[in-house]
Design an enzyme around this catalytic site. Structure first.
Site, mmCIF file in Angstrom:
data_model
loop_
_atom_site.group_PDB
_atom_site.id
_atom_site.type_symbol
_atom_site.label_atom_id
_atom_site.label_comp_id
_atom_site.label_asym_id
_atom_site.label_seq_id
_atom_site.Cartn_x
_atom_site.Cartn_y
_atom_site.Cartn_z
ATOM 1 N N HIS A 19 0.846 -1.197 0.000
ATOM 2 C CA HIS A 19 0.000 0.000 0.000
ATOM 3 C C HIS A 19 0.878 1.243 0.000
ATOM 4 C CE1 HIS A 19 -4.097 1.783 1.115
ATOM 5 N NE2 HIS A 19 -3.282 2.813 0.998
ATOM 6 N N HIS A 21 1.184 5.026 -2.377
ATOM 7 C CA HIS A 21 0.638 5.872 -3.448
ATOM 8 C C HIS A 21 1.765 6.576 -4.201
ATOM 9 C CE1 HIS A 21 -3.724 5.750 -2.377
ATOM 10 N NE2 HIS A 21 -3.220 5.429 -1.180
ATOM 11 N N ASP A 23 1.747 9.245 -6.101
ATOM 12 C CA ASP A 23 1.762 10.699 -5.942
ATOM 13 C C ASP A 23 2.012 11.121 -4.496
ATOM 14 O OD1 ASP A 23 -0.686 9.672 -5.181
ATOM 15 O OD2 ASP A 23 -1.872 11.312 -5.977
ATOM 16 N N GLY A 176 -10.189 7.619 -1.879
ATOM 17 C CA GLY A 176 -10.915 8.866 -1.664
ATOM 18 C C GLY A 176 -11.737 8.788 -0.396
ATOM 19 N N HIS A 203 -9.967 0.723 -0.424
ATOM 20 C CA HIS A 203 -9.765 1.530 0.768
ATOM 21 C C HIS A 203 -11.036 1.434 1.621
ATOM 22 C CE1 HIS A 203 -6.325 3.369 -1.247
ATOM 23 N NE2 HIS A 203 -6.046 4.039 -0.134
ATOM 24 N N GLU A 206 -10.867 3.093 7.180
ATOM 25 C CA GLU A 206 -9.870 4.084 7.611
ATOM 26 C C GLU A 206 -10.595 5.306 8.155
ATOM 27 O OE1 GLU A 206 -6.146 6.736 5.865
ATOM 28 O OE2 GLU A 206 -7.730 6.050 4.516
ATOM 29 N N ASP A 295 1.814 4.015 2.803
ATOM 30 C CA ASP A 295 0.759 4.906 2.299
ATOM 31 C C ASP A 295 1.347 6.040 1.467
ATOM 32 O OD1 ASP A 295 -1.862 5.521 1.851
ATOM 33 O OD2 ASP A 295 -2.220 6.467 3.778
#
EC number: 3.5.4.4
Length: 364
Positions: A19, A21, A23, A176, A203, A206, A295
């Site tokens: 996991h 990202h 960006d 998101g 996701h 969370e 993350d």
């Protein structure tokens, strides 16, 4: 008896990351370079170290708006094929330098169309960057394509995942805000992926609670849960030596559904109050299929090795615990069984054994 793992030694361990990202892990200097090359003029700082400090401060500010602003800057400079390929290449290089041997890195193609790039070119640029970085630095990186849950392009992105699954894309994800955007809004995409025998993670659990996890598993059929920390809400008597699992928690454990936990990020988003209070401690003791992840390495100012080191400090974990987390992650990856087994038996277990023991003596 073995010594407690240190950060320096953990960096040498063969690790697996599920996991992360794209960006959320761009090098600050790369953000500066790409902004200059692409004419992006909105950066809060033009010096790389000042920018690094700004990202960390914004992520820790307690303001959701300021936290989300950080991604507007990284995504803002990732709007060309060259930029996407560079960021993907550097991601592979950085992960390999941290001792990661296999990673699945996710990104949302729909966020990179501001200059008119078609989705196919966007995916191809990222896959190429990962492949080039992987070959040169000895790491395998699989791509997860992500759809934004507040948008309506999930079927289009799911079709991309299937189209490119033999070219480096290993799965699909949605991300998101959870509240108000349940995964069932994208049920057609998940049903399509199941029909195509494709893998996907969601996701869930969370920013929202048990309903998000329940829908992700029982309605959508998720192979893994992105974060999933709120599964502890279905466990009672947590402070006793006999915690009681509710039906959903028991199902998640019984079915060995992997939890992609990101300790530092979970603190920043309020899913946990401290590392020592993070649900990962309880869930590991109950033998859920827990994995450890980063993350957003830039926003959280972290690496996978540092995440492990924090857990060692909070829970007094040893090499056997760290190997357990790592094998969990490799078992849960979206590549083929034979490939997973080869990495577990040929790379991960021998690597941890070398760190745990030097001949007949414990690692000093």
């Amino acid at each position: 008896m073995t010594d407690r793992p240190t950060l320096e030694d953990i960096r040498r361990a063969p690790k697996v990351l599920l996991h992360d990202h794209l960006d959320g892990g761009v090098r600050p200097q790369t953000v500066v370079d790409l902004a200059r090359a692409g004419g992006y003029r909105n950066l809060p700082a033009e010096d790389a170290e000042e920018l690094r400090a700004w990202f960390t401060s914004a992520a820790d500010s307690g303001s959701l708006e300021r936290y989300l602003e950080t991604f507007s800057h990284t995504v803002g400079v990732m709007q060309s094929e060259d930029a996407l390929r560079r960021v993907a290449y550097e991601c592979a290089e950085d992960l390999a330098a941290d001792g990661v041997v296999y990673a699945e890195v996710r990104f949302a193609p729909e966020l990179h169309t501001q200059t008119g790039l078609p989705l196919e070119k966007i995916v191809e640029a990222v896959v190429t960057g990962f492949a080039e970085g992987g070959r040169e630095h000895g790491i395998r990186v699989g791509t997860l394509v992500t759809a934004m849950r507040h948008q309506a392009r999930s079927m289009e992105i799911a079709e991309l995942a299937v189209r490119y699954r033999d070219a480096g894309v290993v799965g699909f994800d949605i991300a998101g805000a959870e509240a108000g955007y349940p995964p069932t809004r994208h049920l057609d995409a998940f049903e399509y992926l199941q029909r195509e025998n494709a893998h996907f993670t969601i996701h869930a659990g969370e920013g929202f609670g048990l309903p998000s996890i329940w829908q992700a598993i029982q309605w959508c059929g998720a192979d893994r849960l992105g974060h999933g920390v709120r599964i502890v809400d279905d466990i009672t008597d947590r402070d006793t030596d006999r915690p009681q699992l509710g039906r959903l928690a028991a199902y998640v454990r019984d079915k060995r559904i992997p939890l992609e936990m990101c300790p530092t990020s979970n603190l920043q988003t309020g899913a946990a109050r401290s590392i020592a209070e993070h649900p990962i401690g309880l869930l590991r003791s109950l033998y859920f299929r827990v994995t450890v992840n980063t993350d957003n390495r830039l926003m959280s100012g972290t690496t996978l090795s540092e995440e492990f080191a924090k857990l060692v400090g909070a829970f007094d974990y040893d090499w056997d615990d760290l190997r357990w987390f790592t094998v969990n992650a490799m078992k849960s990856a979206f590549i083929g069984f034979d490939e997973r087994l080869e990495l577990i038996n040929g790379v991960i277990k021998p690597g941890f054994d070398r760190l745990k023991w030097h001949g007949d003596r414990p690692l000093a």
